[in-house]
Design a protein around this motif. Sequence first.
Motif, PDB file in Angstrom:
ATOM      1  N   THR A   1      34.855 -20.477 -24.322  1.00  0.00           N
ATOM      2  CA  THR A   1      33.829 -21.188 -23.542  1.00  0.00           C
ATOM      3  C   THR A   1      33.758 -21.417 -22.162  1.00  0.00           C
ATOM      4  OG1 THR A   1      32.811 -22.136 -25.768  1.00  0.00           O
ATOM      5  CG2 THR A   1      31.758 -23.041 -23.625  1.00  0.00           C
ATOM      6  N   GLU A   2      35.273 -21.721 -21.991  1.00  0.00           N
ATOM      7  CA  GLU A   2      35.667 -22.209 -20.756  1.00  0.00           C
ATOM      8  C   GLU A   2      35.682 -20.808 -19.857  1.00  0.00           C
ATOM      9  OE1 GLU A   2      36.195 -25.183 -18.754  1.00  0.00           O
ATOM     10  OE2 GLU A   2      35.178 -25.828 -20.689  1.00  0.00           O
ATOM     11  N   LEU A   3      36.268 -20.008 -20.385  1.00  0.00           N
ATOM     12  CA  LEU A   3      36.296 -18.678 -19.667  1.00  0.00           C
ATOM     13  C   LEU A   3      34.865 -18.212 -19.183  1.00  0.00           C
ATOM     14  CD1 LEU A   3      39.011 -16.744 -21.746  1.00  0.00           C
ATOM     15  CD2 LEU A   3      39.441 -17.675 -19.429  1.00  0.00           C
ATOM     16  N   ASP A   4      33.938 -17.986 -20.056  1.00  0.00           N
ATOM     17  CA  ASP A   4      32.792 -17.856 -20.016  1.00  0.00           C
ATOM     18  C   ASP A   4      32.278 -18.596 -18.656  1.00  0.00           C
ATOM     19  OD1 ASP A   4      32.626 -15.804 -21.739  1.00  0.00           O
ATOM     20  OD2 ASP A   4      31.742 -16.903 -23.174  1.00  0.00           O
ATOM     21  N   ARG A   5      32.466 -19.817 -18.759  1.00  0.00           N
ATOM     22  CA  ARG A   5      31.929 -21.040 -17.724  1.00  0.00           C
ATOM     23  C   ARG A   5      32.817 -20.680 -16.456  1.00  0.00           C
ATOM     24  NH1 ARG A   5      34.177 -25.905 -15.985  1.00  0.00           N
ATOM     25  NH2 ARG A   5      32.628 -27.230 -14.937  1.00  0.00           N
ATOM     26  N   ALA A   6      34.091 -20.192 -16.333  1.00  0.00           N
ATOM     27  CA  ALA A   6      34.605 -19.893 -15.123  1.00  0.00           C
ATOM     28  C   ALA A   6      34.250 -18.688 -14.479  1.00  0.00           C
ATOM     29  CB  ALA A   6      36.140 -19.593 -15.406  1.00  0.00           C
ATOM     30  N   ASN A   7      33.990 -17.693 -15.467  1.00  0.00           N
ATOM     31  CA  ASN A   7      33.308 -16.264 -14.844  1.00  0.00           C
ATOM     32  C   ASN A   7      32.077 -16.552 -14.276  1.00  0.00           C
ATOM     33  OD1 ASN A   7      33.356 -13.581 -14.829  1.00  0.00           O
ATOM     34  ND2 ASN A   7      32.130 -13.317 -16.565  1.00  0.00           N
ATOM     35  N   SER A   8      31.191 -17.541 -14.776  1.00  0.00           N
ATOM     36  CA  SER A   8      30.047 -17.546 -14.271  1.00  0.00           C
ATOM     37  C   SER A   8      30.223 -18.284 -13.075  1.00  0.00           C
ATOM     38  CB  SER A   8      29.324 -18.576 -15.213  1.00  0.00           C
ATOM     39  OG  SER A   8      28.043 -18.690 -14.697  1.00  0.00           O
TER      40      SER A   8
ATOM     41  N   ASN B   1      37.780 -30.616 -10.975  1.00  0.00           N
ATOM     42  CA  ASN B   1      37.777 -30.080 -12.318  1.00  0.00           C
ATOM     43  C   ASN B   1      39.005 -30.331 -12.983  1.00  0.00           C
ATOM     44  OD1 ASN B   1      35.098 -28.878 -12.149  1.00  0.00           O
ATOM     45  ND2 ASN B   1      35.513 -27.149 -11.575  1.00  0.00           N
TER      46      ASN B   1
ATOM     47  N   VAL C   1      40.423 -32.805 -16.758  1.00  0.00           N
ATOM     48  CA  VAL C   1      40.729 -31.946 -18.194  1.00  0.00           C
ATOM     49  C   VAL C   1      41.674 -33.298 -18.774  1.00  0.00           C
ATOM     50  CG1 VAL C   1      42.586 -30.412 -18.841  1.00  0.00           C
ATOM     51  CG2 VAL C   1      41.005 -29.809 -17.256  1.00  0.00           C
TER      52      VAL C   1
END
Length: 85
Positions: free
Chosen positions: A2-9, A79, A83
């Motif tokens: 999910t975090e990778l998808d968010r970063a990609n977005s 960001n 964490v």
Amino acid sequence: MTELDRANSIITEFLNLARKKANDTTLQQLNDSVEALFPLIQAEALLTDKYVSLELEECPELYLDEKEIHQLILNLALNGLMVPF
């Protein structure tokens, strides 16, 4: 994942914005921007009981849009403070 998808977005959005706006860059030191924002980042860290240190190395001058790079540095730092330990 999910975090990778968010970063990609976020990266895709940033690149789209960069393509749409006029280029307003000047030759400057990246370290100067980081140093200017460091007190603000430190203050935010203290609010969350965290400690931030700054260790900069030599960096060549780069063509940067000052407002954009300041926003990018702040976003990355804030960001990172979100964490959990």
